[in-house]
Write a protein that holds these residues in place. Structure first.
Motif, mmCIF file in Angstrom:
data_model
loop_
_atom_site.group_PDB
_atom_site.id
_atom_site.type_symbol
_atom_site.label_atom_id
_atom_site.label_comp_id
_atom_site.label_asym_id
_atom_site.label_seq_id
_atom_site.Cartn_x
_atom_site.Cartn_y
_atom_site.Cartn_z
ATOM 1 N N LYS A 7 0.852 -1.152 0.031
ATOM 2 C CA LYS A 7 0.057 -0.094 0.034
ATOM 3 C C LYS A 7 0.795 1.350 -0.123
ATOM 4 O O LYS A 7 1.706 1.570 0.826
ATOM 5 N N PRO A 8 0.883 2.127 -1.125
ATOM 6 C CA PRO A 8 1.943 3.355 -1.114
ATOM 7 C C PRO A 8 1.610 4.187 0.004
ATOM 8 O O PRO A 8 0.326 4.407 0.133
ATOM 9 N N ILE A 9 2.509 4.587 0.409
ATOM 10 C CA ILE A 9 2.511 5.853 1.273
ATOM 11 C C ILE A 9 2.978 7.046 0.615
ATOM 12 O O ILE A 9 2.435 8.133 0.728
ATOM 13 N N VAL A 10 4.019 7.038 0.146
ATOM 14 C CA VAL A 10 4.724 7.950 -0.832
ATOM 15 C C VAL A 10 5.204 7.467 -2.162
ATOM 16 O O VAL A 10 5.784 6.392 -2.400
ATOM 17 N N GLU A 11 4.400 8.286 -3.133
ATOM 18 C CA GLU A 11 4.575 7.840 -4.406
ATOM 19 C C GLU A 11 5.738 8.499 -5.373
ATOM 20 O O GLU A 11 5.579 9.819 -5.408
ATOM 21 N N SER A 12 6.459 8.096 -6.115
ATOM 22 C CA SER A 12 7.419 8.636 -6.881
ATOM 23 C C SER A 12 7.409 8.141 -8.395
ATOM 24 O O SER A 12 7.593 7.011 -8.702
ATOM 25 N N GLU A 13 6.913 8.713 -9.610
ATOM 26 C CA GLU A 13 6.542 8.125 -10.629
ATOM 27 C C GLU A 13 7.234 8.917 -11.652
ATOM 28 O O GLU A 13 7.184 10.405 -11.962
ATOM 29 N N VAL A 14 7.791 8.148 -12.721
ATOM 30 C CA VAL A 14 8.447 8.922 -14.031
ATOM 31 C C VAL A 14 7.905 8.377 -15.198
ATOM 32 O O VAL A 14 7.962 7.222 -15.237
ATOM 33 N N LYS A 15 7.008 9.264 -15.696
ATOM 34 C CA LYS A 15 6.471 8.559 -17.307
ATOM 35 C C LYS A 15 7.643 8.483 -18.271
ATOM 36 O O LYS A 15 8.345 9.344 -18.386
ATOM 37 N N VAL A 16 7.717 7.238 -18.845
ATOM 38 C CA VAL A 16 8.799 7.006 -19.663
ATOM 39 C C VAL A 16 8.509 6.921 -21.048
ATOM 40 O O VAL A 16 9.247 6.839 -21.958
ATOM 41 N N SER A 17 7.148 6.759 -21.270
ATOM 42 C CA SER A 17 6.509 6.644 -22.558
ATOM 43 C C SER A 17 5.160 7.123 -22.397
ATOM 44 O O SER A 17 4.544 7.184 -21.371
ATOM 45 N N GLU A 18 4.287 6.904 -23.704
ATOM 46 C CA GLU A 18 2.867 7.454 -23.527
ATOM 47 C C GLU A 18 2.124 6.148 -22.684
ATOM 48 O O GLU A 18 1.198 6.771 -21.950
ATOM 49 N N THR A 19 2.611 5.169 -22.610
ATOM 50 C CA THR A 19 2.083 3.884 -21.962
ATOM 51 C C THR A 19 2.497 3.691 -20.745
ATOM 52 O O THR A 19 1.777 3.198 -19.712
ATOM 53 N N TYR A 20 3.703 3.846 -20.525
ATOM 54 C CA TYR A 20 4.621 3.298 -19.340
ATOM 55 C C TYR A 20 5.165 4.263 -18.504
ATOM 56 O O TYR A 20 5.608 5.318 -18.966
ATOM 57 N N SER A 21 5.032 3.903 -17.146
ATOM 58 C CA SER A 21 5.723 4.629 -16.142
ATOM 59 C C SER A 21 6.646 3.802 -15.111
ATOM 60 O O SER A 21 6.160 2.800 -14.681
ATOM 61 N N ILE A 22 7.581 4.394 -14.665
ATOM 62 C CA ILE A 22 8.303 3.902 -13.571
ATOM 63 C C ILE A 22 8.214 4.237 -12.086
ATOM 64 O O ILE A 22 8.145 5.488 -12.106
ATOM 65 N N GLU A 38 7.298 -0.977 6.703
ATOM 66 C CA GLU A 38 7.559 0.063 5.518
ATOM 67 C C GLU A 38 8.723 -0.508 4.730
ATOM 68 O O GLU A 38 9.573 -1.169 5.000
ATOM 69 N N GLN A 39 8.328 -0.510 3.280
ATOM 70 C CA GLN A 39 9.456 -0.969 2.397
ATOM 71 C C GLN A 39 9.355 -0.084 1.064
ATOM 72 O O GLN A 39 8.302 0.325 0.643
ATOM 73 N N VAL A 40 10.321 0.332 0.418
ATOM 74 C CA VAL A 40 10.511 1.124 -0.816
ATOM 75 C C VAL A 40 10.669 -0.103 -1.807
ATOM 76 O O VAL A 40 11.226 -0.941 -1.708
ATOM 77 N N VAL A 41 9.608 -0.009 -2.793
ATOM 78 C CA VAL A 41 9.672 -0.906 -3.848
ATOM 79 C C VAL A 41 9.661 -0.019 -5.456
ATOM 80 O O VAL A 41 9.213 0.776 -5.353
ATOM 81 N N MET A 42 10.165 -0.845 -6.142
ATOM 82 C CA MET A 42 10.051 -0.329 -7.501
ATOM 83 C C MET A 42 9.163 -1.153 -8.393
ATOM 84 O O MET A 42 9.390 -2.361 -8.324
ATOM 85 N N ARG A 43 8.313 -0.391 -9.067
ATOM 86 C CA ARG A 43 7.174 -1.212 -9.792
ATOM 87 C C ARG A 43 7.050 -0.283 -11.249
ATOM 88 O O ARG A 43 7.674 0.544 -11.514
ATOM 89 N N TYR A 44 5.996 -0.735 -12.028
ATOM 90 C CA TYR A 44 5.692 -0.029 -13.354
ATOM 91 C C TYR A 44 4.066 -0.103 -13.280
ATOM 92 O O TYR A 44 3.595 -0.695 -12.575
ATOM 93 N N LYS A 45 3.940 1.148 -14.047
ATOM 94 C CA LYS A 45 2.329 1.229 -14.265
ATOM 95 C C LYS A 45 2.349 1.196 -15.931
ATOM 96 O O LYS A 45 3.225 1.705 -16.510
ATOM 97 N N LYS A 46 1.152 0.719 -16.239
ATOM 98 C CA LYS A 46 0.676 0.808 -17.733
ATOM 99 C C LYS A 46 -0.704 1.602 -17.790
ATOM 100 O O LYS A 46 -1.546 1.051 -17.052
ATOM 101 N N ASN A 47 -0.506 2.517 -18.571
ATOM 102 C CA ASN A 47 -1.801 3.424 -18.702
ATOM 103 C C ASN A 47 -2.319 3.962 -17.562
ATOM 104 O O ASN A 47 -3.417 3.936 -17.220
ATOM 105 N N GLY A 48 -1.505 4.352 -16.634
ATOM 106 C CA GLY A 48 -1.573 4.804 -15.429
ATOM 107 C C GLY A 48 -2.121 4.066 -14.398
ATOM 108 O O GLY A 48 -2.404 4.699 -13.184
ATOM 109 N N MET A 49 -2.205 2.737 -14.555
ATOM 110 C CA MET A 49 -2.647 1.860 -13.479
ATOM 111 C C MET A 49 -1.429 0.818 -13.236
ATOM 112 O O MET A 49 -0.848 0.430 -14.083
ATOM 113 N N ARG A 50 -1.372 0.638 -11.628
ATOM 114 C CA ARG A 50 -0.209 -0.422 -11.437
ATOM 115 C C ARG A 50 -0.611 -1.831 -12.070
ATOM 116 O O ARG A 50 -1.850 -2.223 -11.955
#
Length: 87
Positions: A7-22, A38-50
């Motif tokens: 469950k995100p507490i603090v979110e950091s997102e970088v849009k890398v294309s029209e479709t994907y974000s890291i 608490e844990q820091v994790v790296m994931r991606y989003k596709k079209n704004g959704m995890r």
């Protein structure tokens, strides 16, 4: 093995294309329905959704991967300059 979600507490997102974000987020780790830590994790989003059920890479492993990539000469001069400028 019990299901693990985050469950995100603090979110950091970088849009890398029209479709994907890291995303690198500070989260609450939930294991078997119980909040663990608490844990820091790296994931991606596709079209704004995890994307569900994707691996979540923890903070230390992400950092180790970046260090290893640096040592192996993976990053371009442009990427190294960006790191020096922005950190």
């Amino acid at each position: 093995m019990s299901e693990i979600t985050y469950k995100p507490i603090v979110e950091s997102e970088v849009k890398v294309s029209e479709t994907y974000s890291i995303c690198i987020d500070k989260c609450i780790k939930i294991e078997g329905g119980e909040e663990k830590c608490e844990q820091v994790v790296m994931r991606y989003k596709k079209n704004g959704m995890r994307v569900p059920r994707q691996p979540a890479f923890d903070e230390l492993n992400v950092t180790k991967a970046i260090i290893n990539a640096y040592k192996q000469g993976v990053f371009s001069r442009e990427a190294l300059d960006l790191l020096k400028k922005e950190i």
